[in-house]
Scaffold this active site. Structure first.
Site, PDB file in Angstrom:
ATOM      1  N   TRP A  88      -8.804   7.575  27.139  1.00 43.59           N
ATOM      2  CA  TRP A  88      -8.129   6.539  27.931  1.00 43.59           C
ATOM      3  C   TRP A  88      -7.929   7.011  29.374  1.00 43.59           C
ATOM      4  O   TRP A  88      -8.011   6.216  30.311  1.00 43.59           O
ATOM      5  CB  TRP A  88      -6.776   6.203  27.312  1.00 43.59           C
ATOM      6  N   HIS A  89      -7.690   8.312  29.543  1.00 45.88           N
ATOM      7  CA  HIS A  89      -7.419   8.842  30.875  1.00 45.88           C
ATOM      8  C   HIS A  89      -8.673   8.945  31.730  1.00 45.88           C
ATOM      9  O   HIS A  89      -8.564   9.075  32.957  1.00 45.88           O
ATOM     10  CB  HIS A  89      -6.743  10.215  30.773  1.00 45.88           C
ATOM     11  N   GLY A  90      -9.835   8.902  31.134  1.00 44.91           N
ATOM     12  CA  GLY A  90     -11.045   8.958  31.956  1.00 44.91           C
ATOM     13  C   GLY A  90     -12.273   9.298  31.153  1.00 44.91           C
ATOM     14  O   GLY A  90     -12.198   9.830  30.043  1.00 44.91           O
TER      15      GLY A  90
ATOM     16  N   PHE B 134      -6.922   6.637  36.681  1.00 44.06           N
ATOM     17  CA  PHE B 134      -7.092   6.439  35.246  1.00 44.06           C
ATOM     18  C   PHE B 134      -6.960   4.988  34.854  1.00 44.06           C
ATOM     19  O   PHE B 134      -7.200   4.645  33.717  1.00 44.06           O
ATOM     20  CB  PHE B 134      -6.068   7.296  34.470  1.00 44.06           C
TER      21      PHE B 134
END
Length: 464
Positions: free
Chosen positions: A322-324, A464
């Site tokens: 989800w963060h990248g 993000f």
């Protein structure tokens, strides 16, 4: 447009407040339309090309919500939910992960897919998860489908939380969209909260960022001493906390100024005695989102150990990605998966007392080193310097420089990562009536001076 910019502080926010509290136009419809237009302008300031993406997402979510409500059978409701979720997740995949997936496929097939390069729309992870929350809350009966597309648009595009959260549940503000009450007490509290968040960003996070960036840059050229490497890692640990919690404070404060009440997103995470507790205190809106919409539907912890491990693996793999779109984020997520499995299967943190704080801080700082670098090779190289495995000295002049030039920032960073505010509110009788407004005013003025001087950088979580 960022909250800590001159254009926002001196032009955008004052104009919106003047129009919103215009005594000649106090109807709820006017105020909602004003906030929606302002929010789209706010987003379009930095992402004019991608306004169409947000508008399509809003209309699609609105239509799916209505059709789920009108569905005659549970099977049709589930079908509409699946279609809506697939649409929004597909949009997220295309713009956030397609380039990464094409690169990995190219490496596997030994072909060049470098032509597939898509820009990442700011805030897409946050407003996608809010749309999914809207659909899931309707599906599970926690909220009613909104008939008015403008209200759905306001929920998704509301500028305080649009770019970097907190992730707001539709069920939490469903009533406030239609019938909220703006009060002087809420406005004052919102201003104070915004001032705290702005100070966290421009007076702490930005200066800690200089130390963190310098340590990363130097480490790319030559080995740092053990102490300098640790100081760089601790600076980033404090920077990301004050940067992101500062944004959340500003978002919550701005929402309160307009009559909205968002949930807390941080609760002094660095005082935690376990990784489990850390994730109850850090980015609460994200961890609770995954808990309620992924972990619990998978079976949660009420299952066999094998199934529990699988559930946690899925959740933390998704949390990492989800963060990248990068392997370092997946590794970062899996580190927490392993630590949480260890804690749940052994309960060792219940027996180590104060050493739980030390263990948690070491785990979190190490994980942030993995998180902040673009590839694993750089992360491992930096970790080797922290633990003296690169043949580097224990101490050098750079460590002295990091400490002596920023001693006040270090002191304030360490102090304000502790729960001083609740302690003062509980023990100082005149805190709320006198001391807090005075402190907030001073911090706001100092923050304005720093902002005018140009000492600000975009928020970390914009990436993000």
């Amino acid at each position: 447009m960022v909250f800590s910019s001159n254009i926002f502080l001196f032009i955008f926010l004052p104009m919106i407040l003047l129009l919103y509290y215009n005594p000649f136009c106090q109807s709820r419809k006017f105020r909602n339309v004003l906030l929606l237009i302002a929010s789209l302008l706010f987003y379009g300031w930095g992402e004019p090309f991608f306004i169409w993406l947000m508008l399509i997402s809003i209309i699609a979510g609105w239509q799916v919500g209505l059709r789920m409500t009108a569905a005659a059978t549970p099977r049709k409701r589930k079908l509409w939910l699946s279609l809506g979720a697939a649409f929004h997740l597909s949009m997220l995949f295309v713009f956030k992960y397609l380039t990464f997936a094409a690169t990995q496929l190219g490496l596997l097939l030994q072909k060049d897919f470098s032509a597939i390069q898509l820009a990442l729309p700011i805030g897409i992870s946050f407003f996608t998860f809010q749309l999914l929350s809207y659909l899931l809350d309707i599906y599970y009966g926690k909220a009613q489908a909104q008939q008015n597309v403008l209200h759905v648009g306001l929920y998704i595009a509301l500028f305080p939380q649009l770019i970097a959260g907190p992730i707001v549940r539709y069920a939490d503000i469903e009533r406030e969209i239609v019938s909220r009450q703006e009060t002087r007490q809420d406005f004052t509290a919102g201003m104070i909260r915004f001032s705290y968040g702005l100070a966290k960003k421009v007076l702490l996070a930005n200066y800690l960022a200089v130390i963190a960036m310098n340590s990363r840059f130097i480490a790319g050229q030559e080995p740092l001493s053990v102490s300098a490497a640790w100081l760089g890692a601790i600076a980033y640990t404090l920077q990301i906390y004050f940067d992101f919690s500062g944004y959340s404070d500003m978002a919550i404060g701005l929402g309160q100024m307009f009559g909205f009440h968002f949930r807390e997103n941080f609760n002094y995470p660095y005082i935690s005695r376990s990784v489990t507790e850390f994730w109850r205190r850090w980015h609460i809106s994200l961890s609770s989102w995954f808990r309620d919409y992924v972990y619990i539907p998978l079976g949660g912890s009420r299952c066999s150990r094998g199934r529990l491990a699988l559930n946690l693996f899925i959740v933390w793999s998704l949390t990492g990605f989800w963060h990248g779109a990068n392997w370092t984020f997946l590794v970062w997520g899996l580190i927490y998966f392993l630590l949480l499995i260890l804690e749940k299967f052994t309960s060792f943190t219940d027996h180590i007392g104060i050493f739980g704080h030390l263990y948690t801080l070491l785990a979190v700082i190490t994980a942030w080193v993995i998180f902040q670098f673009p590839d694993l090779e750089q992360s491992l190289s930096y970790l080797s310097m922290m633990w003296g495995q690169a043949g580097n000295p224990l101490f050098d002049e750079r460590a002295v420089h990091f400490l002596s030039n920023g001693w006040l920032i270090w002191l304030m960073g360490l102090a304000f990562s502790l729960p001083l505010y609740p302690w003062l509110a509980a023990h100082w009788r005149c805190w709320h009536s006198v001391a807090e407004p005075c402190l907030a005013t001073i911090l706001f003025l100092l923050s304005l001076i720093a902002t005018v001087a140009g000492n600000y950088n975009p928020f970390i979580y914009f990436n993000f």
